[in-house]
Design a protein around this motif. Structure first.
Motif, PDB file in Angstrom:
ATOM      1  N   GLN A 103      -2.126  -2.085  -4.875  1.00 42.93           N
ATOM      2  CA  GLN A 103      -3.194  -1.954  -3.885  1.00 42.93           C
ATOM      3  C   GLN A 103      -4.016  -3.250  -3.817  1.00 42.93           C
ATOM      4  OE1 GLN A 103      -6.681   1.172  -2.565  1.00 42.93           O
ATOM      5  NE2 GLN A 103      -6.033   1.162  -4.681  1.00 42.93           N
ATOM      6  N   ASP A 137      -2.337   0.694  -8.966  1.00 46.90           N
ATOM      7  CA  ASP A 137      -3.603  -0.034  -8.869  1.00 46.90           C
ATOM      8  C   ASP A 137      -3.368  -1.499  -8.510  1.00 46.90           C
ATOM      9  OD1 ASP A 137      -4.844   2.311  -9.625  1.00 46.90           O
ATOM     10  OD2 ASP A 137      -5.177   1.699 -11.698  1.00 46.90           O
ATOM     11  N   ALA A 194      -6.153   3.179   4.194  1.00 47.44           N
ATOM     12  CA  ALA A 194      -5.687   3.513   2.848  1.00 47.44           C
ATOM     13  C   ALA A 194      -6.639   4.424   2.087  1.00 47.44           C
ATOM     14  CB  ALA A 194      -5.475   2.236   2.043  1.00 47.44           C
ATOM     15  N   ILE A 254       0.840  -1.198   0.000  1.00 51.68           N
ATOM     16  CA  ILE A 254       0.000   0.000   0.000  1.00 51.68           C
ATOM     17  C   ILE A 254       0.874   1.247   0.000  1.00 51.68           C
ATOM     18  CG2 ILE A 254      -1.636   1.372   1.355  1.00 51.68           C
ATOM     19  CD1 ILE A 254      -3.067  -0.899   0.091  1.00 51.68           C
ATOM     20  N   TYR A 258       2.547   1.676  -3.431  1.00 48.47           N
ATOM     21  CA  TYR A 258       1.594   2.174  -4.436  1.00 48.47           C
ATOM     22  C   TYR A 258       1.355   3.669  -4.265  1.00 48.47           C
ATOM     23  CZ  TYR A 258      -3.263   3.622  -3.387  1.00 48.47           C
ATOM     24  OH  TYR A 258      -4.388   4.341  -3.064  1.00 48.47           O
ATOM     25  N   SER A 259       1.260   4.123  -3.013  1.00 46.95           N
ATOM     26  CA  SER A 259       1.002   5.543  -2.774  1.00 46.95           C
ATOM     27  C   SER A 259       2.168   6.405  -3.252  1.00 46.95           C
ATOM     28  CB  SER A 259       0.737   5.794  -1.283  1.00 46.95           C
ATOM     29  OG  SER A 259       1.928   5.756  -0.511  1.00 46.95           O
TER      30      SER A 259
END
Length: 297
Positions: A121, A118, A150, A79, A82-83
């Motif tokens: 996540q 995407d 998230a 997570i 990805y951020s």
């Protein structure tokens, strides 16, 4: 007594997490190969792994199951990764350097970077949901906790506020609220998920871990703002001075450098105080609070 000193323990956890991430990510030779290669490029071989370290340190309070810890730690790191991929894209912070190497949209392209975020996540929830050593009801609660941390009431909400705050003069309270969501929500989830790999938590345990998480979450961002203003890009592994260049509100811009440093130290003491009910078992969490405040990158 702890058998390993903090540096040895941290290196051991980071190595375990690196191996687990490699196992849990799709192999680069699997179709679609470009996407899978880019996912591995952004996740593996870099980063401080602060969130996984918090998972393992919190899990040590309750003799948590090692397999569950590995999955929770990797889900959180996916997570987080990805951020960062999305945060670096031109439509957001538009940065070309992350963890000392080109950002994903630079190394590949923007469309791939979007899909990497995407896919990571989704992969995070698959990894955590595949834990087969935890009671199903607790696992569902852990998945909900990760989703909340998230989503729009957590990290994404904080990022939205951050984007909307460029060029504005925020109060200290407004800045704190933004960072409680943007950075603090995922750090809080790391602490709680690690503990939940061991047992269901009572109210006193939730309150103590929540207070610790709030302190280290804010401290992490305060120190990030200090480093952005004082360190160079080679040290940080990302573009230094970018917040000021982009006219973003930071703790340094609102409080000044000296007061920001004092605040970080106060938050470190608050984190230690919150852990008092756990005694010596919370040593690793205390050491991580020290690391977060005293880090140089």
């Amino acid at each position: 007594m702890m058998e390993l000193d903090f540096t040895q323990w941290m290196a051991g956890v980071q190595a375990q997490v690196e191996d687990a991430l490699s196992d849990f990510l799709p192999a680069a030779h699997l179709v679609p190969t470009k996407l899978h290669e880019a996912m591995r490029y952004t996740v593996l071989g870099g980063g401080k792994r602060v969130r996984p370290l918090l998972v393992y340190a919190s899990g040590a309070l309750f003799d948590a199951d090692p397999q569950a810890l590995a999955r929770a730690a990797c889900a959180l790191e996916m997570i987080h990764a990805y951020s960062l991929v999305h945060d670096d894209m031109p439509c957001m912070d538009d940065d070309e350097l992350r963890r000392g190497k080109p950002t994903v949209h630079v190394a590949y392209d923007e469309a791939t970077a979007l899909l990497v975020g995407d896919a990571l996540q989704a992969q995070a929830f698959e990894v955590l949901a595949s834990s087969d050593t935890l009671p199903p009801a607790r696992l569902v609660g852990m998945l909900r906790l990760l989703a909340q941390a998230a989503g729009s009431s957590g990290m994404c909400g904080g990022q939205a506020i951050d984007l909307d705050s460029v060029g504005l003069s925020l109060t200290r309270e407004q800045l704190e609220r933004m960072h409680q969501l943007k950075t603090g929500a995922l750090l809080r989830a790391s602490v709680l998920l690690g503990a939940l790999c061991g047992k269901d938590l009572n109210n006193a345990e939730l309150e103590a871990l929540g207070a610790y998480s709030k302190a280290v979450g804010l401290a992490f961002q305060v120190v990030d703002d200090i480093l952005d203003a004082t360190a160079d890009s080679a040290t940080l592994g990302k573009t230094a001075g970018k917040d000021a260049a982009d006219n973003k509100p930071t703790y340094v811009s609102i409080l000044g450098l000296d007061e920001s440093k004092a605040l970080a130290e106060q938050l470190r003491r608050d984190a230690h105080h919150a852990l008092a009910p756990f005694g010596e078992q919370a040593l690793r969490l205390r050491e991580l609070a020290d690391l977060i405040v005293q880090r140089k990158a």
